[in-house]
Design an enzyme around this catalytic site. Sequence first.
Site, PDB file in Angstrom:
ATOM      1  N   LYS A   1      -6.100   3.139   7.752  1.00 54.86           N
ATOM      2  CA  LYS A   1      -7.430   2.644   8.508  1.00 54.86           C
ATOM      3  C   LYS A   1      -7.040   1.147   8.555  1.00 54.86           C
ATOM      4  O   LYS A   1      -6.452   0.428   8.099  1.00 54.86           O
ATOM      5  CB  LYS A   1      -8.427   2.451   7.631  1.00 54.86           C
ATOM      6  CG  LYS A   1      -8.477   1.833   6.277  1.00 54.86           C
ATOM      7  CD  LYS A   1      -9.425   0.688   6.384  1.00 54.86           C
ATOM      8  CE  LYS A   1      -9.133  -0.535   5.373  1.00 54.86           C
ATOM      9  NZ  LYS A   1      -9.969  -1.594   5.146  1.00 54.86           N
TER      10      LYS A   1
ATOM     11  N   ILE B   1       0.751  -1.278   0.004  1.00 55.77           N
ATOM     12  CA  ILE B   1       0.125   0.100  -0.142  1.00 55.77           C
ATOM     13  C   ILE B   1       0.653   1.353   0.011  1.00 55.77           C
ATOM     14  O   ILE B   1       0.625   2.298  -0.655  1.00 55.77           O
ATOM     15  CB  ILE B   1      -1.029   0.060   1.205  1.00 55.77           C
ATOM     16  CG1 ILE B   1      -2.136   1.076   0.992  1.00 55.77           C
ATOM     17  CG2 ILE B   1      -0.311  -0.021   2.649  1.00 55.77           C
ATOM     18  CD1 ILE B   1      -3.197   0.905  -0.036  1.00 55.77           C
TER      19      ILE B   1
END
Lengths: 317, 317
Positions: free
Chosen positions: A93, A17
């Site tokens: 998150k 990511i």
Amino acid sequence: MAQSSPMKIALVGIGKIARDQHVPSIAASPDWQLAATVSRNHSINGTESFRDVETMLEARPDIEVVSLCMPPASRFAYAIASIAAGRHVMLEKPPGATISECLQLKAKAQEARVSIFATWHSRQAPQVAAAKMWLKDKRLHRLSVTWKEDVRRWHPGQDWIWEPGGFGVFDPGINALSILTEIVPDPVQLKGALLQFPANRQTPIAASLTFRHPHADDVCALFDWGEEGDQIWTIEAETSEGHMLLSGGGAELAIDGNKLPTPDQSGDPLNGEYPRLYARMAELVRTGAIDMDIAPLALVADAMLLGRRIAVEPFYA
Amino acid sequence: MAQSSPMKIALVGIGKIARDQHVPSIAASPDWQLAATVSRNHSINGTESFRDVETMLEARPDIEVVSLCMPPASRFAYAIASIAAGRHVMLEKPPGATISECLQLKAKAQEARVSIFATWHSRQAPQVAAAKMWLKDKRLHRLSVTWKEDVRRWHPGQDWIWEPGGFGVFDPGINALSILTEIVPDPVQLKGALLQFPANRQTPIAASLTFRHPHADDVCALFDWGEEGDQIWTIEAETSEGHMLLSGGGAELAIDGNKLPTPDQSGDPLNGEYPRLYARMAELVRTGAIDMDIAPLALVADAMLLGRRIAVEPFYA
């Protein structure tokens, strides 16, 4: 919005990511300069790298902001260390592995007068802001969230998602809840939940949630990780003034069956979910603000707290 | 601390806890005047009674404070209505059925500029304040909570405790967590939990929790609802400067084996857990403050979120 000298930022956790989203978003923004990375095994060419956050904080007092994108389990200690060193913190998150961690991070940031940003990338999907705007002045009658995807396709061989704390179907479901809590004008509370646990696993493979809302009759969500056909990520609402369908996880919006044009993002490198998160973080730091909304995680915890558990067939990868 | 004219208060939910604790605490205090009750089936002699909170709020604008002591399920709607009507609110534990409810109540109270008090009666047990004071300047090495009681003795025939949202062993356990979070100087986070669910029930009958703490090696809690022998409610701590044992659910305190004198409460009708809660509420209202600490409930939700579940023998009442 650009300022003359970009702020120095350190990126902690150099996984997929980070490389796919965080690094290009930082590189494309005039707000930011990637000044260091922290990772045990990986680095980014041309950027100073550290193996632990304490060393980086000690060596680089010029770095104002720390962006944490490693797994939630170790994120808390790194966030606490960064705040204690007077740095602003941005969190992938979910913002913590537990509610307690999130509440404490917010309190610590307030005490230290630094900015903290619990990011929810799905809230930055192309049509979420438009959906929020459209719902704002309508009276909500009914709303249903449907999030159905194939766990084998999206998480092949990832056993941690089935371990305690691995969230199970709430790993994608929390994205849906982050959009729900963003676009619905009045806050919802969890009323009940039915959780389907594979007999051999510790986290649910499916969940159906019902919510209380000040005036909508029926607000519900269905999460299913066993969907091998069409993958569905939709939020559908009936209101006093028509029907809204937000689909593709926030990518597309239709009102009364008419699809609205999607904001063109192709030509603008500063557009997209992660560039918008970094633009927001720049704004928070400049204004000395905190954005630590834990509502999506609270709803997951609430579902685990008061959900009815049923055992379903064992899951094998 | 008494003021000349007592504040008018309404008591909502006239069950056993209201009659045993709330009514006498209010009656004995110069701060308060019981001005109304709200209950579908019960009333207090000599006090105006209403069947629902909206009617009471409408009819009695002179009542400044609403104390809610009915079951958590319906508490949220009553709290929201009271806040919307500009009244201060006092909540029995737990302050909500979910984390979302608690966060929203706090936000609503802040918006409306009224006081809200999430009470945790165990924090007012006789020796809790002394334990907190003693731990304050010591370095904590180890701490263990042991809460073992007999569910058949304390909750005969109460089936709701085994239903989803009924908390199971966390119903007493949250009292222990409310003391733990009060007396330990640095906040803890839940690291892991093992939850024992009777095969035929939806809530755990036993739980063992481990916590992270900034410097203590080992902080843990053991909750067991199957203890038929001696009932045990203790918190034991080893520190840089000796050993602390808080027992009887906060009633007794011993340092290095020497029992400290218990503050005498017999002569003072304003002493005891509930009188102290009402004294604190009076202070909050007078100073316009909010005390909405959800740390104990957050730890329960965290345990349900990341606990490992194991099935144990079925429970029959």
